[in-house]
Design an enzyme around this catalytic site. Structure first.
Site, PDB file in Angstrom:
ATOM      1  N   GLY A 229      24.646   6.576  27.077  1.00 36.10           N
ATOM      2  CA  GLY A 229      25.881   6.664  27.535  1.00 36.10           C
ATOM      3  C   GLY A 229      26.113   7.121  29.065  1.00 36.10           C
ATOM      4  N   THR A 230      25.330   6.956  29.976  1.00 37.53           N
ATOM      5  CA  THR A 230      25.434   6.989  31.189  1.00 37.53           C
ATOM      6  C   THR A 230      25.779   6.006  32.099  1.00 37.53           C
ATOM      7  OG1 THR A 230      23.129   7.055  31.350  1.00 37.53           O
ATOM      8  CG2 THR A 230      23.764   9.210  31.390  1.00 37.53           C
ATOM      9  N   LYS A 232      24.148   2.420  31.851  1.00 39.42           N
ATOM     10  CA  LYS A 232      23.060   1.677  32.427  1.00 39.42           C
ATOM     11  C   LYS A 232      23.641   0.197  32.429  1.00 39.42           C
ATOM     12  CE  LYS A 232      20.393   3.536  29.379  1.00 39.42           C
ATOM     13  NZ  LYS A 232      20.759   4.660  29.021  1.00 39.42           N
ATOM     14  N   THR A 233      24.053  -0.307  31.307  1.00 44.33           N
ATOM     15  CA  THR A 233      24.573  -1.688  31.045  1.00 44.33           C
ATOM     16  C   THR A 233      25.665  -1.909  31.956  1.00 44.33           C
ATOM     17  OG1 THR A 233      23.839  -1.546  28.678  1.00 44.33           O
ATOM     18  CG2 THR A 233      25.035  -3.345  29.318  1.00 44.33           C
ATOM     19  N   HIS A 448      33.758  37.497  13.639  1.00 45.56           N
ATOM     20  CA  HIS A 448      32.478  37.079  14.035  1.00 45.56           C
ATOM     21  C   HIS A 448      32.883  36.199  15.552  1.00 45.56           C
ATOM     22  CE1 HIS A 448      28.799  34.577  13.537  1.00 45.56           C
ATOM     23  NE2 HIS A 448      29.279  33.930  14.524  1.00 45.56           N
ATOM     24  N   GLU A 449      33.967  35.367  15.566  1.00 46.59           N
ATOM     25  CA  GLU A 449      34.449  34.728  16.830  1.00 46.59           C
ATOM     26  C   GLU A 449      34.558  35.916  17.736  1.00 46.59           C
ATOM     27  OE1 GLU A 449      33.641  31.788  17.209  1.00 46.59           O
ATOM     28  OE2 GLU A 449      33.126  31.112  15.486  1.00 46.59           O
ATOM     29  N   HIS A 452      31.925  37.219  19.595  1.00 48.35           N
ATOM     30  CA  HIS A 452      31.399  36.247  20.690  1.00 48.35           C
ATOM     31  C   HIS A 452      32.383  36.274  21.990  1.00 48.35           C
ATOM     32  CE1 HIS A 452      28.292  34.026  18.487  1.00 48.35           C
ATOM     33  NE2 HIS A 452      29.010  33.790  17.471  1.00 48.35           N
TER      34      HIS A 452
END
Length: 636
Positions: A229-230, A232-233, A448-449, A452
């Protein structure tokens, strides 16, 4: 030829006829593609049915079907002129009345012994039914053979030029003329260094004498290496578009067929076509499908793929650099390529296409949003900052998802809210608002969230929280905490890794503090945390106890068994110490997170309850809650 340079109508007609009946004999003009003639068996069937219909209803004489009794009555009245008596039917002609023409008729034959006698009495001409052997032969043999021939011809045309088995040896490369590529360097962003590296290839294709005058030699082959996905083509097409030369595009897997020798023949045919179109570019996508290192096959090395690779090596080695043919290839697995492909004289130059930084992501977003009506509140810089690690294809998908969301809501422009929702859709998966969760599970996910998010805002080196959500997404995500990096990072220090480890353990520790028990929701967090701790101890030398030694050797390519070294290069005693050190890092981080959440227990409860009500809480609301809690603690 006409005086104005155009072909006379008669010459043009002759060329069109030759192209229709002998397309292989018409030479393609340089830089132009031949017109494609499509043939379908359905055209023949439709024409055949149309002819039958016209013959049946317009050109064939109308035949009236009458009962046998009416036929006998016409016979008695003397209206029957002639008859053809068949085994099942009687066909005949009736006299015309009132200056009308004769009328053909047919009737079903019945058992009538006196019919012939009555025909003789009324002097009617009659005969039996003649069976034509020619017609039966045509119906039983010639027509089926003709249909089979048309089907065979259609199948051969589908195989491509060559009409038959010989077409297997022809290259399947797609040829784009110099004015058909329609991609230039202006359509490529985020990989400026790679564009500069390929600029001299464009210069050579435009002006080869400039390099040959000084004795310079342009690289024969350019290998584009990078994650999927960078671009090249896209970059290879841009080189052809900038140089305005023909562009041959083919995938590495298209060379190999089930027939032995076909791949090598296609390689020869491809390079032969390219030499006739020089200067041009040959682009082989997914080179690893063709150029995998030889000798890997456990059942023998002389297989069809290796023969194809050998032919490619020979063609590249014998290809003169001054012919103006550049070979470009793309792969995301350079480590498995055959070393003979990468030596000087073949793929001389390797160009790395890495994932873009924030400036590159912003430039890519500008390109993909050219045809999108953006709202005034859209800041592409902020959007680029929210998606670190996204490649060009990911960013194109992000813009498309945002446009689809805006269209779904019947909006006139694509706003920041649609881009925010598109990021959640691409990163977290499809939103599942209709998933029914019992109150206890929803409460566990909220705490839980919240754990975080609070730990992320409490440690020094973590990225700030952008959004907290307890809406289920994807396959197994019941909630997520989205952090916004302030900058792209390429190195991580030990304190930064420890802070990242603390954020991952925040959800698990919050469940322990509030409920006194743990759930399965922290499985992915523990996997990622353990991987970070193991890398710190065994790879990065960040353990004071084990010292400046790395215990995890990089994996060697399996196609070089003589250089292969096992991953485990230490004793069982050292393995025990490594495990103990990893457990020590995890336990110290666990105690640190527990202290952080215990000090901010009130904020944890308030945030979890707010999440249960709103389902989504922005990072600014969390920071305001933490600030108010800190002010209350200082005033107390």
């Amino acid at each position: 030829m006409a005086a104005n340079g155009k072909k006379a109508p008669l010459e043009d007609l002759k060329e069109r006829v030759r192209a229709l009946f002998a397309p292989g004999d018409v030479q393609k003009k340089k830089g132009a593609l031949p017109p494609k003639t499509h043939f379908s068996i359905w055209y023949f069937l439709i024409t055949f049915l149309l002819i039958i219909y016209l013959q049946q209803y317009f050109f064939s004489p109308k035949v009236e079907t009458i009962p046998y009794s009416q036929f006998k009555q016409n016979l008695i009245e003397g209206n029957v002129t002639k008859l053809i008596i068949g085994p099942e039917h009687i066909n005949g002609t009736l006299k015309g009345k009132d200056n009308k023409r004769e009328q053909d008729f047919t009737t079903i034959r019945v058992d009538d012994p006196n019919l012939v006698k009555e025909l003789d009495e009324h002097k009617v001409r009659y005969s039996g039914l003649y069976e034509s052997k020619l017609i039966s032969s045509i119906l039983s043999w010639i027509i089926p053979l003709g249909i089979m021939f048309l089907i065979w011809r259609y199948a051969m045309k589908k195989m491509g030029p060559g009409m038959g088995v010989m077409s297997f040896s022809k290259s399947k490369a797609k040829l784009f003329a110099e004015n058909e590529t329609m991609v230039t360097f202006a359509d490529v962003a985020g990989i400026d260094e790679a564009k500069e590296e390929l600029q001299e290839v464009v210069e050579f294709l435009k002006n080869p004498a400039k390099f040959q005058k000084l004795g310079g030699r342009i690289p024969k082959g350019v290998l584009l290496v990078g994650p999927p996905g960078t671009g090249k083509t896209l970059l290879a097409k841009a080189v052809a578009g900038e140089a305005k030369v023909p562009f041959f595009s083919i995938s590495g897997s298209e060379f190999v067929e089930m027939f032995v020798g076909v791949g090598a023949s296609r390689v020869r045919d491809l390079f032969s076509q390219a030499a006739s179109q020089a200067p041009c570019i040959i682009f082989i996508d997914e080179l690893d499908a063709l150029g995998k290192a030889r000798g890997v096959n456990a059942f023998g090395g002389n297989d069809e793929r290796e023969q194809t690779l050998n032919q490619l090596l020979v063609e590249m080695d014998g290809f003169e650099s001054n012919k103006g043919v550049i070979i470009m290839s793309a792969t995301n697995r350079p480590e498995i390529l055959d070393p003979a492909l990468l030596r000087p004289g073949r793929f001389d130059r390797q160009v790395l296409l890495d994932r873009p930084d924030i400036n590159g992501r912003e430039a890519i977003l500008k390109i993909h949003s050219r045809k999108v009506l953006l709202g005034p509140d859209v800041d592409l810089r902020k959007i680029a900052a929210l998606v670190p690690g996204f490649a060009g294809a990911d960013l194109a998908n992000l813009v498309n998802e945002a446009a689809l969301l805006a269209a779904r809501k019947d909006k006139e422009t694509v706003g920041a809210a649609e881009f925010d929702a598109a990021i959640d859709r691409v990163v977290g998966g499809l939103e599942k608002k209709n998933r029914v969760m019992n109150p206890q599970e929803k409460e566990i996910v909220a705490f839980h969230e919240s754990g975080h998010a609070i730990v992320a805002e409490s440690v020094k080196h973590a990225d700030p929280v952008h959004k907290i959500s307890i809406i289920p997404r994807g396959i197994a995500a019941l909630g997520y905490t989205q952090q916004q990096p302030t900058e792209d990072r390429y190195l991580m220090t030990r304190p930064e890794l420890l802070d990242r480890l603390a954020v991952l353990l925040g959800g698990r520790v919050a469940e322990e503090l509030v409920f006194g028990e743990i759930s399965t929701g922290a499985q992915n967090d523990l996997q990622r945390a353990t991987a970070i701790a193991r890398s710190m101890v065994a790879e990065y030398g960040m353990s004071d106890r084990l010292g400046l030694v790395t215990y995890e050797s990089p994996r060697q390519p399996l196609f070089l068994p003589e250089n292969y070294t096992p991953n485990k290069t230490y004793s069982e005693t050292m393995a025990t110490q490594i495990d103990q050190e990893i457990s020590s890092v995890m336990e110290q981080t666990h105690q640190r997170v527990r202290n952080i959440l215990s000090e901010r227990r009130k904020v944890l409860d308030n945030l979890a309850h707010l999440l249960s009500e709103k389902e989504i809480v922005q990072g600014e609301e969390l920071r305001q809650m933490l600030s108010e809690s800190a002010n209350q603690s200082s005033s107390a």
